[in-house]
Design a protein around this motif. Structure first.
Motif, PDB file in Angstrom:
ATOM      1  N   LEU A  98       0.829  -1.201   0.000  1.00  0.00           N
ATOM      2  CA  LEU A  98       0.000   0.000   0.000  1.00  0.00           C
ATOM      3  C   LEU A  98       0.866   1.254   0.000  1.00  0.00           C
ATOM      4  CD1 LEU A  98      -2.744   1.397   0.178  1.00  0.00           C
ATOM      5  CD2 LEU A  98      -2.677   1.101   2.659  1.00  0.00           C
ATOM      6  N   VAL A  99       1.891   1.278   0.837  1.00  0.00           N
ATOM      7  CA  VAL A  99       2.774   2.447   0.907  1.00  0.00           C
ATOM      8  C   VAL A  99       3.454   2.679  -0.440  1.00  0.00           C
ATOM      9  CG1 VAL A  99       4.898   3.341   1.954  1.00  0.00           C
ATOM     10  CG2 VAL A  99       3.128   2.319   3.397  1.00  0.00           C
ATOM     11  N   GLN A 100       3.913   1.615  -1.058  1.00  0.00           N
ATOM     12  CA  GLN A 100       4.542   1.769  -2.373  1.00  0.00           C
ATOM     13  C   GLN A 100       3.556   2.352  -3.371  1.00  0.00           C
ATOM     14  OE1 GLN A 100       6.415  -1.756  -3.921  1.00  0.00           O
ATOM     15  NE2 GLN A 100       6.689  -0.895  -5.965  1.00  0.00           N
ATOM     16  N   ALA A 101       2.329   1.873  -3.354  1.00  0.00           N
ATOM     17  CA  ALA A 101       1.307   2.385  -4.277  1.00  0.00           C
ATOM     18  C   ALA A 101       0.973   3.845  -3.981  1.00  0.00           C
ATOM     19  CB  ALA A 101       0.055   1.515  -4.192  1.00  0.00           C
ATOM     20  N   GLN A 102       0.936   4.211  -2.705  1.00  0.00           N
ATOM     21  CA  GLN A 102       0.644   5.600  -2.341  1.00  0.00           C
ATOM     22  C   GLN A 102       1.710   6.550  -2.885  1.00  0.00           C
ATOM     23  OE1 GLN A 102       0.481   5.017   1.895  1.00  0.00           O
ATOM     24  NE2 GLN A 102      -1.759   5.024   1.963  1.00  0.00           N
ATOM     25  N   TYR A 103       2.978   6.193  -2.712  1.00  0.00           N
ATOM     26  CA  TYR A 103       4.046   7.106  -3.138  1.00  0.00           C
ATOM     27  C   TYR A 103       4.239   7.084  -4.653  1.00  0.00           C
ATOM     28  CZ  TYR A 103       5.138   8.497   1.566  1.00  0.00           C
ATOM     29  OH  TYR A 103       5.053   9.053   2.820  1.00  0.00           O
ATOM     30  N   GLU A 104       3.925   5.976  -5.304  1.00  0.00           N
ATOM     31  CA  GLU A 104       3.925   5.979  -6.770  1.00  0.00           C
ATOM     32  C   GLU A 104       2.825   6.903  -7.287  1.00  0.00           C
ATOM     33  OE1 GLU A 104       3.535   1.925  -7.942  1.00  0.00           O
ATOM     34  OE2 GLU A 104       5.676   1.462  -7.666  1.00  0.00           O
ATOM     35  N   CYS A 105       1.676   6.848  -6.627  1.00  0.00           N
ATOM     36  CA  CYS A 105       0.574   7.738  -7.015  1.00  0.00           C
ATOM     37  C   CYS A 105       0.979   9.200  -6.829  1.00  0.00           C
ATOM     38  CB  CYS A 105      -0.668   7.406  -6.186  1.00  0.00           C
ATOM     39  SG  CYS A 105      -2.116   8.406  -6.572  1.00  0.00           S
ATOM     40  N   TRP A 106       1.657   9.494  -5.726  1.00  0.00           N
ATOM     41  CA  TRP A 106       2.085  10.869  -5.445  1.00  0.00           C
ATOM     42  C   TRP A 106       3.178  11.321  -6.404  1.00  0.00           C
ATOM     43  CZ3 TRP A 106       1.113  15.414  -3.760  1.00  0.00           C
ATOM     44  CH2 TRP A 106       2.133  16.296  -3.401  1.00  0.00           C
ATOM     45  N   ASN A 107       4.237  10.534  -6.513  1.00  0.00           N
ATOM     46  CA  ASN A 107       5.411  10.961  -7.287  1.00  0.00           C
ATOM     47  C   ASN A 107       5.191  10.918  -8.790  1.00  0.00           C
ATOM     48  OD1 ASN A 107       7.188  11.436  -5.040  1.00  0.00           O
ATOM     49  ND2 ASN A 107       7.423   9.224  -4.811  1.00  0.00           N
ATOM     50  N   ASP A 108       4.499   9.890  -9.261  1.00  0.00           N
ATOM     51  CA  ASP A 108       4.406   9.670 -10.699  1.00  0.00           C
ATOM     52  C   ASP A 108       3.130  10.202 -11.318  1.00  0.00           C
ATOM     53  OD1 ASP A 108       6.761   8.310 -10.269  1.00  0.00           O
ATOM     54  OD2 ASP A 108       5.830   6.324 -10.278  1.00  0.00           O
ATOM     55  N   VAL A 109       2.095  10.421 -10.495  1.00  0.00           N
ATOM     56  CA  VAL A 109       0.794  10.797 -11.055  1.00  0.00           C
ATOM     57  C   VAL A 109       0.329  12.162 -10.552  1.00  0.00           C
ATOM     58  CG1 VAL A 109      -1.626  10.122 -11.332  1.00  0.00           C
ATOM     59  CG2 VAL A 109       0.165   8.362 -11.271  1.00  0.00           C
ATOM     60  N   LEU A 110       0.090  12.278  -9.246  1.00  0.00           N
ATOM     61  CA  LEU A 110      -0.578  13.473  -8.734  1.00  0.00           C
ATOM     62  C   LEU A 110       0.316  14.704  -8.714  1.00  0.00           C
ATOM     63  CD1 LEU A 110      -2.892  12.157  -5.876  1.00  0.00           C
ATOM     64  CD2 LEU A 110      -3.407  12.595  -8.274  1.00  0.00           C
ATOM     65  N   ARG A 111       1.554  14.577  -8.246  1.00  0.00           N
ATOM     66  CA  ARG A 111       2.427  15.762  -8.235  1.00  0.00           C
ATOM     67  C   ARG A 111       2.605  16.333  -9.632  1.00  0.00           C
ATOM     68  NH1 ARG A 111       7.275  15.912  -7.744  1.00  0.00           N
ATOM     69  NH2 ARG A 111       7.519  18.112  -7.350  1.00  0.00           N
ATOM     70  N   PRO A 112       2.932  15.517 -10.635  1.00  0.00           N
ATOM     71  CA  PRO A 112       3.058  16.071 -11.992  1.00  0.00           C
ATOM     72  C   PRO A 112       1.747  16.666 -12.511  1.00  0.00           C
ATOM     73  CG  PRO A 112       4.126  13.922 -11.856  1.00  0.00           C
ATOM     74  CD  PRO A 112       3.377  14.100 -10.580  1.00  0.00           C
ATOM     75  N   ALA A 113       0.629  15.995 -12.237  1.00  0.00           N
ATOM     76  CA  ALA A 113      -0.658  16.504 -12.728  1.00  0.00           C
ATOM     77  C   ALA A 113      -1.022  17.818 -12.047  1.00  0.00           C
ATOM     78  CB  ALA A 113      -1.750  15.463 -12.493  1.00  0.00           C
ATOM     79  N   LEU A 114      -0.776  17.911 -10.746  1.00  0.00           N
ATOM     80  CA  LEU A 114      -1.024  19.163 -10.036  1.00  0.00           C
ATOM     81  C   LEU A 114      -0.139  20.277 -10.571  1.00  0.00           C
ATOM     82  CD1 LEU A 114      -1.314  17.765  -6.395  1.00  0.00           C
ATOM     83  CD2 LEU A 114      -3.118  19.004  -7.617  1.00  0.00           C
ATOM     84  N   SER A 115       1.114  19.953 -10.832  1.00  0.00           N
ATOM     85  CA  SER A 115       2.038  20.951 -11.376  1.00  0.00           C
ATOM     86  C   SER A 115       1.540  21.469 -12.718  1.00  0.00           C
ATOM     87  CB  SER A 115       3.433  20.343 -11.523  1.00  0.00           C
ATOM     88  OG  SER A 115       4.352  21.307 -11.996  1.00  0.00           O
ATOM     89  N   ASP A 116       1.061  20.569 -13.568  1.00  0.00           N
ATOM     90  CA  ASP A 116       0.528  20.985 -14.871  1.00  0.00           C
ATOM     91  C   ASP A 116      -0.684  21.897 -14.713  1.00  0.00           C
ATOM     92  OD1 ASP A 116       2.470  19.484 -16.105  1.00  0.00           O
ATOM     93  OD2 ASP A 116       1.160  17.770 -16.524  1.00  0.00           O
ATOM     94  N   ALA A 117      -1.407  21.722 -13.588  1.00  0.00           N
ATOM     95  CA  ALA A 117      -2.600  22.536 -13.337  1.00  0.00           C
ATOM     96  C   ALA A 117      -2.269  23.817 -12.576  1.00  0.00           C
ATOM     97  CB  ALA A 117      -3.621  21.718 -12.544  1.00  0.00           C
ATOM     98  N   GLY A 118      -0.985  24.081 -12.320  1.00  0.00           N
ATOM     99  CA  GLY A 118      -0.586  25.310 -11.638  1.00  0.00           C
ATOM    100  C   GLY A 118      -0.558  25.214 -10.136  1.00  0.00           C
ATOM    101  N   VAL A 119      -0.621  23.991  -9.601  1.00  0.00           N
ATOM    102  CA  VAL A 119      -0.517  23.771  -8.159  1.00  0.00           C
ATOM    103  C   VAL A 119       0.735  22.925  -7.951  1.00  0.00           C
ATOM    104  CG1 VAL A 119      -1.613  22.840  -6.090  1.00  0.00           C
ATOM    105  CG2 VAL A 119      -3.013  23.861  -7.900  1.00  0.00           C
ATOM    106  N   ARG A 120       1.827  23.574  -7.550  1.00  0.00           N
ATOM    107  CA  ARG A 120       3.122  22.892  -7.523  1.00  0.00           C
ATOM    108  C   ARG A 120       3.572  22.643  -6.084  1.00  0.00           C
ATOM    109  NH1 ARG A 120       6.150  26.823 -11.829  1.00  0.00           N
ATOM    110  NH2 ARG A 120       6.147  28.137  -9.937  1.00  0.00           N
TER     111      ARG A 120
END
Length: 691
Positions: A98-120
């Motif tokens: 679960l922890v691995q999946a959480q940080y993959e979601c954060w590092n590989d998906v949500l952080r980049p997507a938020l950055s693209d949306a102007g929330v860095r």
């Protein structure tokens, strides 16, 4: 008789039971799936990620901590056949996934997507010169003055580390002003410091830029050790057992005992260590030694160890386009005259789609009404600055007889409830702490009003807490009624809780720990008999969790008799569906959507004369046998039909947010059949009720 006994023995086979703890842990994968779902608004996906992290924290604090204690006591295996040590081993394996999946979601998906949306949310290596300079100034002005680094040497042993606090272990070289050689130091982040820092727009070029406190501490930690060289800085966090173990039989004053116990909660036995993944093995070994943990309890983190703190980004960013659309709950007509409205007909409230305001209005009007003589209420979680509490205090000041059952042991609300009890008592409210050995989890309110020559009772019963905040985030059912039999039952239950009354004979209600368990078993067994007799027989039940072995065996027997059973179980489910010859007539689904599913609704076909109950209890051993809980029959057929349609059949039709439990224990997400229209139960209710 012998065949029945043999069948009962068969139904006790450990293979027919899922482990409750592992099932609860798996619920967080379903929450995380919402964070991974691109159809969910982006900031809501971040919120789901943080919820899954917070849930995991609480799981270790309570479930893993309790198992650790059970292991020390040498307790036997549960119905699933797993002893505590085996369960703990599987928990650590599954949690690592679960922890691995959480940080993959954060590092590989949500952080980049938020950055693209102007929330860095900025990595340290991506700071511009201007951002670095501003953050250094922020560190020197706002952070450094409240830090107290502790060098580890014979005069400064390893410090006590508070549960879930942010810490940095620092490797330093050189000698300080006293000539002491540097080696290791611990920097503890005080709780007064914000864990997420927002940079000024002028520095960020108009974007919403954020930095984790842990990154700032690591970047400028050398400022704490002038003249010495920092060779490394590694964040870590320890999770501790937070289950309070007050021996109520041995204390004269439960409130004082809880206050003493709360002082030490933050320093109870460690159950988990989270640490930066690049931390050297010798430092990890040192931490494990100090926390008395083994390697299985270590979680190496690729990111902030307190990822759940990113929820502050959700709160700070004003971007409606990245959140769920707002909604306005429907307000009950006739709220300005609650007694007249309830006297005319029973009222059901389906939160959050129906506003919680009628409940608040009922209490407010009762506090001001000169004809109201008494108010009795249970409070399990009331929330900060609760308007209900203010109305109860006002009622006492207005001369009403006000009695409030405050559950001091409501997990993680103990301190708040102690303060609440003190406030109520200071205002003249009679405060009762419940029953020794049994948490009071029932949700009840009783108002006694003089009307002409008689006294009338008005009642509110609910599946959720008297908490205005959760009433907008949790699905719950509330009943407002002037039914004389229900009023009589609630009156007796309050008398029993506050006094020393014997067991009760209730007319419309079931009560744990006395009749709720047996009442549910009787109804399940009745469906089995009806099925064997060729009468209509079906069970549909909605709850948060299911693990009580007798209930599960009764459901298995009903399935064997031909009863079709649909269970909507949000979280842990120990029942194994789809086993040939045992549970092939049982289907289990879990709904995870915008709102937290929290209502408890139980429907029995009863040979063509359906019976529907709501209540405060899940089908858990603790709720049915070791708590004060209530289950109440919905008497009005019109109200019962509405609850059945909205809270049961509507959810069985969900093909957007539903997960089905397979016989091997994994959940499969339900998708619309080919050509079928999407159906989200929660969205259906939003459109139907809120407009």
């Amino acid at each position: 008789m012998s065949s029945a006994v043999e069948n009962d023995d068969l139904l006790r086979e450990p293979s027919l039971y899922f482990n409750r703890e592992l099932s609860q842990l798996d619920f967080n994968f379903r929450v995380l799936a919402q964070a991974q779902d691109p159809s969910v608004p982006l900031l809501e996906r971040l919120r789901y990620l943080c919820i899954s992290c917070t849930n995991l924290d609480e799981f270790f604090e309570i479930r893993a901590g309790t198992l650790q204690h059970a292991q020390q006591l040498g307790l036997a295996a549960g119905p699933d056949g797993l002893v505590p040590s085996a369960t703990l081993a599987r928990i650590h394996e599954r949690s690592a996934d679960l922890v691995q999946a959480q940080y993959e979601c954060w590092n590989d998906v949500l952080r980049p997507a938020l950055s693209d949306a102007g929330v860095r949310v900025l990595h340290r290596d991506s700071w511009t010169d201007a951002q670095t300079e501003w953050l250094r100034g922020y560190f020197l002005d706002e952070i450094l003055p409240v830090l107290s680094p502790l060098g580890l040497d014979p005069a400064h042993p390893f410090p006590k580390i508070l549960n879930k606090s942010l810490n940095i272990v620092v490797v330093v070289e050189g000698r300080d002003a006293f000539g002491r050689a540097g080696h290791l130091a611990i920097v503890r982040a005080p709780r007064s410091l914000p864990r997420i820092i927002q940079l000024p727009e002028a520095i960020s070029g108009g974007a919403s830029d954020f930095v984790f406190l842990s990154a700032v501490l690591s970047a400028f930690v050398d400022e704490l050790f002038p003249g010495m060289e920092v060779k490394g800085a590694y964040q870590f966090r320890v999770t501790r057992n937070s289950e309070l173990l007050v021996d109520e039989e041995e204390v004269e004053n439960l409130a004082l005992a809880l206050k003493d116990e709360l002082l030490g909660r933050g320093y109870m036995r460690a159950v988990r260590l989270e640490i930066a993944e690049q931390c050297p093995p010798d430092i990890v070994a040192l931490l494990l030694e100090n926390f008395d943990l083994d390697e299985s309890a270590v979680y190496r983190i690729n990111g902030p160890v307190n990822l759940n703190r990113a929820i502050q980004v959700y709160d700070l960013v004003r971007r409606p386009d990245l959140k769920f659309p707002p909604f306005t709950p429907r307000v009950l007509p006739g709220t300005d005259a609650m007694f007249e409205t309830i006297a005319s007909h029973d009222v059901v409230l389906h939160h959050p789609f129906d506003s919680f305001s009628p409940v608040l209005e009922l209490i407010r009007q009762a506090a001001e009404d000169p004809h109201v003589l008494a108010i009795k209420q249970t409070l399990y979680r009331a929330g900060k600055d609760s308007p209900i509490v203010e109305h109860l205090i006002q009622a006492a000041r207005n001369g009403k007889d006000v009695t409030v059952v405050v559950e001091l042991r409501a997990r993680f609300d103990e301190e708040a409830n102690l303060g609440l009890a003190d406030r109520l008592q200071a205002a003249g409210v009679q405060v009762v702490y419940g029953v020794v050995g049994y948490k009071t989890h029932a949700k009840m309110m009783l108002i006694v009003r003089r009307e002409g020559s008689k006294l009338c009772r008005y009642v509110h019963l609910g599946t959720g807490n008297y908490h205005s905040g959760t009433a907008r985030a949790y699905t719950d059912i509330g009943l407002l009624t002037a039914d004389a039999d229900i009023g009589h039952d609630v009156h007796l239950i309050f008398q029993q809780i506050s006094g020393l009354a014997p067991s009760l004979e209730l007319k419309r209600m079931l009560q744990a720990p006395f009749t709720l368990h047996s009442g549910m078993l009787m109804r399940i067994e009745r469906e089995a008999r009806n099925a064997k007799a060729g009468l209509p027989a079906r069970i549909v039940a909605k709850m948060n969790a299911l693990n009580e072995p007798q209930v599960i065996r009764a459901l298995y027997k009903a399935s064997q008799a031909g009863v079709r059973i649909d269970l909507i179980v949000r979280g842990a489910c120990s029942l194994r569906p789809g086993v040939p010859g045992v549970s092939e007539n049982i289907r289990v689904r879990s709904i995870v959507g915008r709102f937290l599913e929290h209502s408890r609704v139980y429907w029995f076909e009863n040979g063509g004369e359906p019976e529907l109950l709501c209540g405060s209890a899940d089908w858990l051993e603790r709720n049915l046998l070791r708590r004060v809980e209530t289950g109440f029959v919905i008497v009005d057929p019109r109200v019962a039909r509405r609850v059945h349609a909205e809270a049961l059949e509507n959810y069985l039709a969900d093909n957007c947010n539903a997960w089905e439990l397979m016989s091997d224990g994994h959940y499969e997400r339900v998708a619309p059949a080919e050509g079928a229209a999407p159906h989200s139960a929660q969205m259906k209710l939003l459109h139907k009720i809120c407009g």
